[in-house]
Scaffold this motif. Structure first.
Motif, PDB file in Angstrom:
ATOM      1  N   PRO A 103       0.706  -1.252   0.491  1.00  0.00           N
ATOM      2  CA  PRO A 103       0.281  -0.098  -0.399  1.00  0.00           C
ATOM      3  C   PRO A 103       0.817   0.934   0.130  1.00  0.00           C
ATOM      4  O   PRO A 103       0.654   2.135  -0.667  1.00  0.00           O
ATOM      5  N   ILE A 104       2.260   1.387   0.684  1.00  0.00           N
ATOM      6  CA  ILE A 104       3.419   2.778   0.823  1.00  0.00           C
ATOM      7  C   ILE A 104       3.418   2.740  -1.484  1.00  0.00           C
ATOM      8  O   ILE A 104       3.238   3.522  -1.391  1.00  0.00           O
ATOM      9  N   VAL A 105       3.071   1.738  -1.842  1.00  0.00           N
ATOM     10  CA  VAL A 105       3.607   2.172  -3.036  1.00  0.00           C
ATOM     11  C   VAL A 105       2.758   2.595  -3.821  1.00  0.00           C
ATOM     12  O   VAL A 105       2.598   3.717  -4.554  1.00  0.00           O
ATOM     13  N   ARG A 106       1.403   1.898  -3.367  1.00  0.00           N
ATOM     14  CA  ARG A 106      -0.062   2.462  -4.341  1.00  0.00           C
ATOM     15  C   ARG A 106      -0.031   3.727  -4.186  1.00  0.00           C
ATOM     16  O   ARG A 106       0.022   4.872  -4.849  1.00  0.00           O
ATOM     17  N   ALA A 107       0.011   4.152  -3.029  1.00  0.00           N
ATOM     18  CA  ALA A 107       0.110   5.391  -2.044  1.00  0.00           C
ATOM     19  C   ALA A 107       0.883   6.688  -3.159  1.00  0.00           C
ATOM     20  O   ALA A 107       0.212   7.572  -3.801  1.00  0.00           O
ATOM     21  N   GLU A 108       1.979   6.548  -3.089  1.00  0.00           N
ATOM     22  CA  GLU A 108       3.244   7.435  -3.444  1.00  0.00           C
ATOM     23  C   GLU A 108       2.998   7.023  -4.589  1.00  0.00           C
ATOM     24  O   GLU A 108       3.409   8.785  -5.508  1.00  0.00           O
ATOM     25  N   ALA A 110       0.382   7.181  -6.458  1.00  0.00           N
ATOM     26  CA  ALA A 110      -0.504   7.860  -6.419  1.00  0.00           C
ATOM     27  C   ALA A 110      -0.498   9.140  -6.139  1.00  0.00           C
ATOM     28  O   ALA A 110      -0.792  10.548  -6.681  1.00  0.00           O
ATOM     29  N   SER A 111       0.440   9.700  -5.180  1.00  0.00           N
ATOM     30  CA  SER A 111       0.881  11.242  -4.739  1.00  0.00           C
ATOM     31  C   SER A 111       1.527  12.121  -5.928  1.00  0.00           C
ATOM     32  O   SER A 111       1.612  13.350  -5.715  1.00  0.00           O
ATOM     33  N   THR A 112       2.510  10.772  -6.430  1.00  0.00           N
ATOM     34  CA  THR A 112       3.085  11.390  -7.793  1.00  0.00           C
ATOM     35  C   THR A 112       2.255  11.279  -8.813  1.00  0.00           C
ATOM     36  O   THR A 112       2.396  12.725  -9.514  1.00  0.00           O
ATOM     37  N   LEU A 113       1.334  10.724  -8.735  1.00  0.00           N
ATOM     38  CA  LEU A 113       0.504  10.943 -10.238  1.00  0.00           C
ATOM     39  C   LEU A 113       0.036  12.878 -10.262  1.00  0.00           C
ATOM     40  O   LEU A 113      -0.357  13.011 -10.761  1.00  0.00           O
ATOM     41  N   ALA A 114      -0.328  13.366  -8.800  1.00  0.00           N
ATOM     42  CA  ALA A 114      -1.139  14.403  -8.372  1.00  0.00           C
ATOM     43  C   ALA A 114      -0.421  15.211  -8.817  1.00  0.00           C
ATOM     44  O   ALA A 114      -1.280  16.334  -9.230  1.00  0.00           O
ATOM     45  N   ARG A 115       1.239  14.739  -8.853  1.00  0.00           N
ATOM     46  CA  ARG A 115       2.124  16.207  -9.050  1.00  0.00           C
ATOM     47  C   ARG A 115       1.905  16.258 -10.139  1.00  0.00           C
ATOM     48  O   ARG A 115       2.312  17.455 -11.262  1.00  0.00           O
ATOM     49  N   ARG A 139      -6.422   5.800  -0.238  1.00  0.00           N
ATOM     50  CA  ARG A 139      -8.031   5.651  -0.977  1.00  0.00           C
ATOM     51  C   ARG A 139      -8.071   7.474  -0.947  1.00  0.00           C
ATOM     52  O   ARG A 139      -7.797   8.203  -1.760  1.00  0.00           O
ATOM     53  N   ILE A 140      -6.812   8.251  -0.111  1.00  0.00           N
ATOM     54  CA  ILE A 140      -6.589   9.327   0.460  1.00  0.00           C
ATOM     55  C   ILE A 140      -5.316  10.408  -1.079  1.00  0.00           C
ATOM     56  O   ILE A 140      -5.732  11.240  -1.539  1.00  0.00           O
ATOM     57  N   SER A 141      -4.634   8.846  -1.030  1.00  0.00           N
ATOM     58  CA  SER A 141      -3.904   9.757  -2.198  1.00  0.00           C
ATOM     59  C   SER A 141      -4.307   9.617  -3.223  1.00  0.00           C
ATOM     60  O   SER A 141      -4.166  10.622  -4.552  1.00  0.00           O
TER      61      SER A 141
END
Length: 160
Positions: A103-108, A110-115, A139-141
């Protein structure tokens, strides 16, 4: 004392590579082995950040670290990719990382895609899919990424 010396050497290497910028492309060769180490304290994090300073030639190495067995290295690689550039290949690899077991990889990812903003448009279907992830930080990311890339897709009162 030994650990402090090791960290000082690693930090020195990082700042040296950072100072070289794009001219440091010849320095890429030894960095992949260091960046993919399983122990971040052995200079892997510094190598990852040094790679991010070297531009697009470092993208293949950073992508390989994305799925590293150490989720902390993967998360730093994700952030470094966002700093490097956002070509389609990077976005495609981040989309793949959204389905990684960790899940850390998934969240990161997603966060990178936001940037990535407009470059992340093609990631919307994968981001929508992980809105239902069982891990809240994922989910938050995903929510934040969708809001960054296509804010009109989520109602303003949408809660992950």
């Amino acid at each position: 004392m030994f650990c402090a010396q090791r960290v000082d050497r690693a930090n020195g290497a990082f700042y040296s590579f950072e100072a070289l910028g794009p001219a440091g492309n010849a320095a890429i060769a030894p960095l992949p082995a260091l960046a993919t180490q399983s122990k971040p304290e052995n200079g892997a994090l510094n190598a990852i950040f040094a790679l991010s300073e070297l531009g697009t030639n470092a993208i293949p190495v950073l992508i390989s670290v994305l799925t590293n067995r150490n989720p902390h290295l993967a998360s730093f690689a994700s952030a470094a990719l966002a700093r490097t550039s956002t070509p389609e290949a990077v976005v495609q690899e981040l989309i793949k990382a959204l389905s990684e077991p960790n899940p850390i990889v998934r969240a990161e990812a997603a966060s990178t895609l936001a940037r990535c903003r407009s470059h992340g448009f093609q990631a919307i279907p994968a981001l929508v899919k992980i809105l239902g992830d069982k891990v809240e930080v994922v989910r938050i990311s995903a929510t934040n990424a969708i809001r960054a890339v296509r804010p009109e897709l989520l109602p303003s009162n949408y809660y992950h």
